[in-house]
Design a protein around this motif. Structure first.
Motif, mmCIF file in Angstrom:
data_model
loop_
_atom_site.group_PDB
_atom_site.id
_atom_site.type_symbol
_atom_site.label_atom_id
_atom_site.label_comp_id
_atom_site.label_asym_id
_atom_site.label_seq_id
_atom_site.Cartn_x
_atom_site.Cartn_y
_atom_site.Cartn_z
ATOM 1 N N SER A 118 21.815 -0.001 -10.525
ATOM 2 C CA SER A 118 22.528 -0.529 -11.778
ATOM 3 C C SER A 118 21.646 -0.450 -13.294
ATOM 4 N N GLY A 119 22.255 0.422 -14.008
ATOM 5 C CA GLY A 119 21.408 0.389 -15.381
ATOM 6 C C GLY A 119 21.527 -1.065 -15.971
ATOM 7 N N VAL A 120 20.501 -1.277 -16.867
ATOM 8 C CA VAL A 120 20.366 -2.752 -17.558
ATOM 9 C C VAL A 120 20.008 -2.461 -18.916
ATOM 10 N N CYS A 121 20.919 -3.179 -19.793
ATOM 11 C CA CYS A 121 20.658 -2.933 -21.321
ATOM 12 C C CYS A 121 20.470 -4.630 -21.730
ATOM 13 N N HIS A 122 20.062 -4.821 -22.986
ATOM 14 C CA HIS A 122 19.942 -6.074 -23.330
ATOM 15 C C HIS A 122 20.662 -6.380 -24.705
ATOM 16 N N ILE A 123 21.615 -7.428 -24.574
ATOM 17 C CA ILE A 123 22.525 -7.721 -26.038
ATOM 18 C C ILE A 123 22.175 -9.242 -26.273
ATOM 19 N N ASP A 124 21.461 -9.428 -27.454
ATOM 20 C CA ASP A 124 21.016 -10.756 -27.940
ATOM 21 C C ASP A 124 20.036 -11.263 -27.012
ATOM 22 N N GLY A 125 19.336 -10.379 -26.436
ATOM 23 C CA GLY A 125 18.124 -10.861 -25.461
ATOM 24 C C GLY A 125 18.737 -11.079 -24.252
ATOM 25 N N MET A 126 19.775 -10.966 -23.815
ATOM 26 C CA MET A 126 20.369 -11.189 -22.408
ATOM 27 C C MET A 126 20.747 -9.794 -21.734
ATOM 28 N N ALA A 127 20.172 -9.885 -20.296
ATOM 29 C CA ALA A 127 20.232 -8.745 -19.652
ATOM 30 C C ALA A 127 21.764 -8.449 -19.317
ATOM 31 N N VAL A 128 22.357 -7.488 -19.463
ATOM 32 C CA VAL A 128 23.732 -6.868 -18.784
ATOM 33 C C VAL A 128 23.604 -5.843 -18.000
ATOM 34 N N PHE A 129 24.007 -5.953 -16.789
ATOM 35 C CA PHE A 129 24.126 -5.155 -15.877
ATOM 36 C C PHE A 129 25.142 -3.995 -15.718
ATOM 37 N N VAL A 130 24.906 -2.622 -15.861
ATOM 38 C CA VAL A 130 26.172 -1.767 -16.004
ATOM 39 C C VAL A 130 25.715 -0.950 -15.006
ATOM 40 N N PRO A 131 26.740 -0.779 -13.998
ATOM 41 C CA PRO A 131 26.468 0.282 -12.812
ATOM 42 C C PRO A 131 26.833 1.493 -13.418
ATOM 43 N N ASP A 132 26.631 2.484 -12.515
ATOM 44 C CA ASP A 132 26.531 3.899 -12.766
ATOM 45 C C ASP A 132 25.987 4.513 -14.023
ATOM 46 N N THR A 133 24.859 3.870 -14.564
ATOM 47 C CA THR A 133 24.237 4.376 -15.697
ATOM 48 C C THR A 133 22.921 4.562 -15.333
ATOM 49 N N ALA A 134 22.074 5.151 -16.155
ATOM 50 C CA ALA A 134 20.713 5.428 -15.963
ATOM 51 C C ALA A 134 19.816 5.086 -17.318
ATOM 52 N N LEU A 186 30.451 7.448 -22.259
ATOM 53 C CA LEU A 186 28.897 8.007 -22.050
ATOM 54 C C LEU A 186 28.710 8.595 -23.648
ATOM 55 N N ILE A 187 28.170 8.262 -24.443
ATOM 56 C CA ILE A 187 27.572 8.684 -25.738
ATOM 57 C C ILE A 187 26.728 9.861 -25.570
ATOM 58 N N GLU A 188 25.642 9.432 -24.835
ATOM 59 C CA GLU A 188 24.579 10.428 -24.703
ATOM 60 C C GLU A 188 23.903 10.205 -23.404
#
Ligand code: SAH
Length: 452
Positions: free
Chosen positions: A19-35, A59-61
């Protein structure tokens, strides 16, 4: 951050579950099917106290690490985690998983050797266990469990398995459908056919088909034998395994050989090895041979050492080292595997190896009490790692070197950390990818006694 909000994010990490991970306002957000490296528009679907979950809207880029998945089931099926990213990146992530485990859990910083990747990302497995179920219309289906669920994705041809498995599964399912052999239902503990379990020797091509059923249905299964043997030329064994228990453990304790031999043989590190349905056998033979080669090198044998092979299964590791050891003693809890190990020694003319059936901790404690002092111990425990009794006994036996082989870096790091608090130091760690495409990774660890 709130549920249903839309964000444009850059994926900055990837978990072992893929699962891909991004950070929003310092909080981890797990996003399946991303790289890692993807820029995507995501929708927040769940917000918890310390982290959240999102799904991709657009998927933008795409990340340069992405590849087109070669499997049409990979988004639903829980088997593979990394089919949507390049193998190069997968190996990088796996090497990091091992390093992180030793650094974070073990607080250890040994030398990490570059990960040994597999030559094949497809068709490398020698074993599959397909759960069987029944759909709404009473049709039998089989495949693999979806991610984090007991829902079956009806995978027709899994790219990790040999092509012959699909043929065997098709024959069994259409036979069961025709003869009205019902699928097992775990909730109600009713129905008959639980799993289709198949093994095929990587070098030998010998095939074993094992039908896991709730009750003895030998009579009903008789008609299946000619269908399997006439279509699968290298089939050597058809076994019925009876598991009456209401459990998600696949195999029961009773095997009935319906046709052919009780075991199949394969070649592992030059030795002919026989394996029973109950015995553990590494699923990726060619990578296992590399893994055992590393373990042998780490064991530093000169021809006279007493070697103790804990959690030895069918004896594959100890037997691969016997030519360079004085003696080999293997310990394993599954009786059928111990029987295989003893036969395997005989079959290959190996006279300096013996095998004992028992719990690794109990046997090791007994050996330590009896003043059995091995020069080298190889330990290859299951995912949960060694128990403390085993570790205490290893320390008591005080070998010069301990070689830990593990399919779970977290428990390996934990166990090595305990050994390091005693008289050992960690020398080096070799990650080996035995499971390309999936979230699993194996490693071999060399530990040596601290010279006082
Ligand atoms: N070394 C073997 C098997 C490794 S898998 C190989 O490479 O093929 C781990 C093995 O540990 C399995 O065979 C399993 O049956 C065995 N095992 C699990 N718990 C055990 C215990 N408490 N004591 C001894 N063996 C155990």
């Amino acid at each position: 951050m709130q549920k249903n909000e839309i964000y444009t994010v850059k994926i900055d990490d990837l978990t072992a579950e893929g699962s891909g991970v991004c950070h929003i306002d310092g909080m981890a957000v797990f996003v399946p099917d991303t790289a890692t490296g993807d820029t995507a528009e995501i929708k927040i679907v769940k917000v918890l106290k310390n982290y959240g979950f999102g799904i991709v809207q657009r998927l933008i880029e795409p990340s340069p690490d992405r590849t087109e998945s070669d499997c049409i089931y990979s988004r639903q099926c829980g088997g593979c985690t990394f089919r949507h990213i390049s193998y190069e990146k997968e190996l990088e992530i796996k090497a990091k998983m091992v390093k992180d485990a030793f650094e974070r859990i073990g607080k250890l910083s040994p030398e990490f050797l570059p990960i040994i990747g597999g030559e094949n990302r497809i068709r490398y497995r020698n074993k599959a266990q397909y759960p069987v179920a029944c759909d709404k219309n009473g049709k039998l289906l089989c495949g693999f469990y979806a991610k984090r669920s007991h829902h079956i994705v009806p995978v027709k041809d899994c790219l990790l398995q040999p092509e012959s498995f699909k043929k065997a599964v098709d024959i069994i399912i259409s036979y069961a459908q025709e003869k009205k052999i019902s699928a097992y239902n775990e909730t109600s503990n009713t129905g008959m056919l639980r799993h289709i379990y198949i093994r095929e020797g990587y070098h030998s091509g010998e095939m074993m088909v094992c039908l896991v059923v709730r009750k003895n249905i030998e009579r009903e299964l008789r008609g299946l034998i000619p269908r399997l043997t006439s279509s699968l030329l290298k089939i050597k064994s058809i076994v019925m395994n009876i598991n009456p228990k209401q459990t998600n453990v696949i195999l029961g304790s009773k095997n009935v050989t319906l046709w052919g031999s009780d075991t199949i043989t394969d070649i592992m590190c030059g030795n002919v090895v026989e394996i029973s349905p109950m015995s553990f056998y590494q699923v990726n033979t060619s990578q296992a041979e590399k893994l055992y080669g590393v373990a042998k090198d780490f064991a530093g044998l000169t021809g006279k050492e007493r070697l103790l092979d804990l959690y030895c299964g069918a004896g594959t590791i100890g037997l691969s080292m016997a030519d360079r050891a004085g003696s080999v003693l293997g310990v394993e809890v599954i009786p059928e595997a111990v029987q295989n190990a003893s036969e395997n020694a005989k079959r290959n003319g190996i006279e300096n190896a013996e095998f004992i059936c028992g719990d690794a901790g109990d046997v090791a404690a007994k050996l330590a009490d009896d003043n059995m002092l091995p020069d080298v111990i190889v330990a290859d425990p299951p995912r949960k790692g060694c128990d403390i009794q085993t570790i205490d006994s290893i320390c008591k036996m005080n070998p010069d070197r301990v070689v830990m082989v593990s399919c779970n870096p977290a428990t390996a790091a934990r166990d090595c950390a305990i050994l390091c608090q005693r008289q050992y130091q960690i020398v080096k760690v070799q990650p080996v990818d035995l499971f390309p495409g999936t979230g699993h990774v194996e490693c071999v660890v060399l530990m040596s006694k601290v010279q006082k």
